[in-house]
Design an enzyme around this catalytic site. Structure first.
Site, PDB file in Angstrom:
ATOM      1  N   ARG A  53       0.841  -1.191   0.000  1.00  0.00           N
ATOM      2  CA  ARG A  53       0.000   0.000   0.000  1.00  0.00           C
ATOM      3  C   ARG A  53       0.876   1.241   0.000  1.00  0.00           C
ATOM      4  O   ARG A  53       0.577   2.237  -0.665  1.00  0.00           O
ATOM      5  CB  ARG A  53      -0.930   0.012   1.217  1.00  0.00           C
ATOM      6  CG  ARG A  53      -1.664   1.345   1.391  1.00  0.00           C
ATOM      7  CD  ARG A  53      -2.706   1.342   2.484  1.00  0.00           C
ATOM      8  NE  ARG A  53      -2.314   0.634   3.679  1.00  0.00           N
ATOM      9  CZ  ARG A  53      -1.492   1.115   4.609  1.00  0.00           C
ATOM     10  NH1 ARG A  53      -0.914   2.308   4.455  1.00  0.00           N
ATOM     11  NH2 ARG A  53      -1.217   0.413   5.685  1.00  0.00           N
ATOM     12  N   TYR A 106     -17.471  16.329 -15.713  1.00  0.00           N
ATOM     13  CA  TYR A 106     -17.824  14.914 -15.716  1.00  0.00           C
ATOM     14  C   TYR A 106     -18.810  14.615 -14.586  1.00  0.00           C
ATOM     15  O   TYR A 106     -18.664  15.113 -13.467  1.00  0.00           O
ATOM     16  CB  TYR A 106     -16.549  14.084 -15.566  1.00  0.00           C
ATOM     17  CG  TYR A 106     -16.755  12.645 -15.193  1.00  0.00           C
ATOM     18  CD1 TYR A 106     -17.596  11.818 -15.942  1.00  0.00           C
ATOM     19  CD2 TYR A 106     -16.105  12.108 -14.092  1.00  0.00           C
ATOM     20  CE1 TYR A 106     -17.784  10.496 -15.587  1.00  0.00           C
ATOM     21  CE2 TYR A 106     -16.283  10.779 -13.731  1.00  0.00           C
ATOM     22  CZ  TYR A 106     -17.133   9.986 -14.485  1.00  0.00           C
ATOM     23  OH  TYR A 106     -17.323   8.673 -14.133  1.00  0.00           O
ATOM     24  N   ASP A 178      -8.096  18.479 -15.225  1.00  0.00           N
ATOM     25  CA  ASP A 178      -8.364  17.100 -15.632  1.00  0.00           C
ATOM     26  C   ASP A 178      -7.944  16.979 -17.095  1.00  0.00           C
ATOM     27  O   ASP A 178      -8.564  17.560 -17.984  1.00  0.00           O
ATOM     28  CB  ASP A 178      -9.854  16.793 -15.462  1.00  0.00           C
ATOM     29  CG  ASP A 178     -10.182  15.328 -15.730  1.00  0.00           C
ATOM     30  OD1 ASP A 178      -9.467  14.689 -16.525  1.00  0.00           O
ATOM     31  OD2 ASP A 178     -11.177  14.828 -15.172  1.00  0.00           O
ATOM     32  N   LYS A 203      -8.664   5.491 -19.254  1.00  0.00           N
ATOM     33  CA  LYS A 203      -9.033   5.952 -20.582  1.00  0.00           C
ATOM     34  C   LYS A 203      -7.851   5.857 -21.552  1.00  0.00           C
ATOM     35  O   LYS A 203      -7.344   4.782 -21.813  1.00  0.00           O
ATOM     36  CB  LYS A 203      -9.599   7.374 -20.478  1.00  0.00           C
ATOM     37  CG  LYS A 203     -10.648   7.559 -19.383  1.00  0.00           C
ATOM     38  CD  LYS A 203     -11.818   6.615 -19.494  1.00  0.00           C
ATOM     39  CE  LYS A 203     -13.011   6.999 -18.629  1.00  0.00           C
ATOM     40  NZ  LYS A 203     -12.795   6.972 -17.178  1.00  0.00           N
TER      41      LYS A 203
END
Length: 383
Positions: A53, A106, A178, A203
């Protein structure tokens, strides 16, 4: 920061953060599918790794690569784009702080602000970020961030990053961009004055519709350390397999984006001439209000196209239902072409809000198939 700062983008995409395995000579970084690491005595860490982690060599390779591609000092990889956004909000903001968000953000970002962050005291307001005066008017004495998408999702709006950085800086706020729709191949916001770049690596970075991930990249090392602390404390990190898949996708990002852009231009040309199409949203069109800004800050205009259909919502839904090669589905940026109805799909959470999208809007993620085949499919669906 990349150890190859003078290399071209295409070279950095393949080599930054990625060296041959010192044991086997493997040219691709291994997938370190491991949770913990042997320590050489108490506090004696090998390579700084103790628990995955907190750090994993595969994720480190991706994070170094992301920083190099965006020209930043620190990259951080997350389990999703929204996990990256959540970490950023909790790092930058405290209860009572304020954020300016785009009027066509978005849907997932809007939901994060309106349904999650608002509950712990973060205030937000909406502005047309393509207009610096509108952003300036939306600022207040507790504004800590100006949030920008350019191109925006799904209306392909364009914001002048350099101008927005000046507005944010004058107010003592950070500019967050973004960059998912453009990818770092087409646009590098940090070089234009942004403080933070956000990606859904699901994406274009991943590019094959087989991984979910997110990223943050910053130039300020101190902010990078703060984000890394929250990344570890909150725990929504990219797993080693996901990191490896994004790295694999990035290697072909440049050549894929060239084809995405070329195909999108062909699609736009056909749509603008079609009698059933009322409007085409694409920054490469000279008629687009953000065309000059996009031409100034982008290498090319991207693979995303939106258009409005004559006949209203049902006509738009009908087009989405009739395509055969364009797959009806959410997400974007993969090698295959996708079609969706934002109002009922990705942006349903914005219904009834100032961010509600037109009901007659169709969004395309133009893939890298034959452009002729894509045009035939769209033409048949439009009737």
């Amino acid at each position: 920061m990349s150890d190859q700062p003078d290399k071209s983008f295409e070279t950095l995409a393949i080599h930054a953060g990625q060296t041959a395995d010192p044991v086997t000579g493997a040219v691709v970084p291994p997938i370190y599918q491991v949770s913990t690491y042997k320590q050489d005595g108490v506090g004696g860490l090998r390579g700084g790794y103790e628990y995955s982690r907190s750090g994993n060599p595969t994720r480190t390779a991706l994070e170094e690569n992301l920083a190099a591609l965006e020209g930043g000092r620190r990259g951080l990889a997350f389990a999703s784009g929204l996990a990256a956004e959540d970490c950023l909000l909790r790092t930058l903001l405290t209860p009572g702080d304020h954020v300016v968000i785009p009027n066509d953000a978005y849907g997932g970002t809007f939901r994060l602000f309106s349904k999650v962050a608002e509950r712990w005291g973060v205030r937000w307001s909406v502005a047309d970020t393509s207009d610096p005066a509108a952003v300036r008017a939306a600022l207040c004495d507790r504004t800590k961030a100006v949030w920008v998408e350019t191109p925006s999702n799904p209306l392909l709006g364009i914001t002048d990053i350099a101008a927005s950085a000046e507005v944010a800086r004058a107010a003592g706020a950070r500019l967050v961009v973004d960059n998912t729709f453009a990818s770092p191949y087409l646009q590098q916001p940090l070089a234009l004055g942004a403080d933070v770049v956000v990606h859904s690596t699901t994406k274009y970075m991943g590019g094959h519709s087989d991984v979910v991930g997110g990223a943050l990249v910053v130039s300020d090392p101190e902010l990078g350390e703060e984000l890394a602390f929250h990344q570890n404390s909150m725990g929504a990190v990219a797993g080693p397999m996901d990191a490896w898949l994004v790295l694999r996708g990035i290697k072909t990002l440049a050549v894929r984006m060239d084809r995405h852009c070329a195909n999108a231009e062909r699609v736009v040309e056909a749509l603008t001439a079609h009698p059933e199409v009322a409007e085409v949203c694409y920054p490469g069109l000279p008629s687009h209000p953000g065309h000059e800004t996009a031409a100034k800050q982008m290498r090319a205009f991207g693979g995303m196209v939106s258009f409005r259909v004559r006949g209203g919502e049902e006509a738009a839904v009908g087009v989405c239902d009739r395509t055969q090669l364009f797959t009806l589905g959410e997400s974007l940026g993969g090698v295959e072409s996708l079609i969706e109805h934002p109002g009922r799909m990705t942006h349903a959470s914005a219904a009834g809000s100032p961010l509600e999208v037109p009901a007659d809007l169709v969004r395309l993620s133009v893939g890298i198939e034959s452009a002729d085949d894509l045009l035939a499919d769209l033409t048949a669906a439009l009737g």
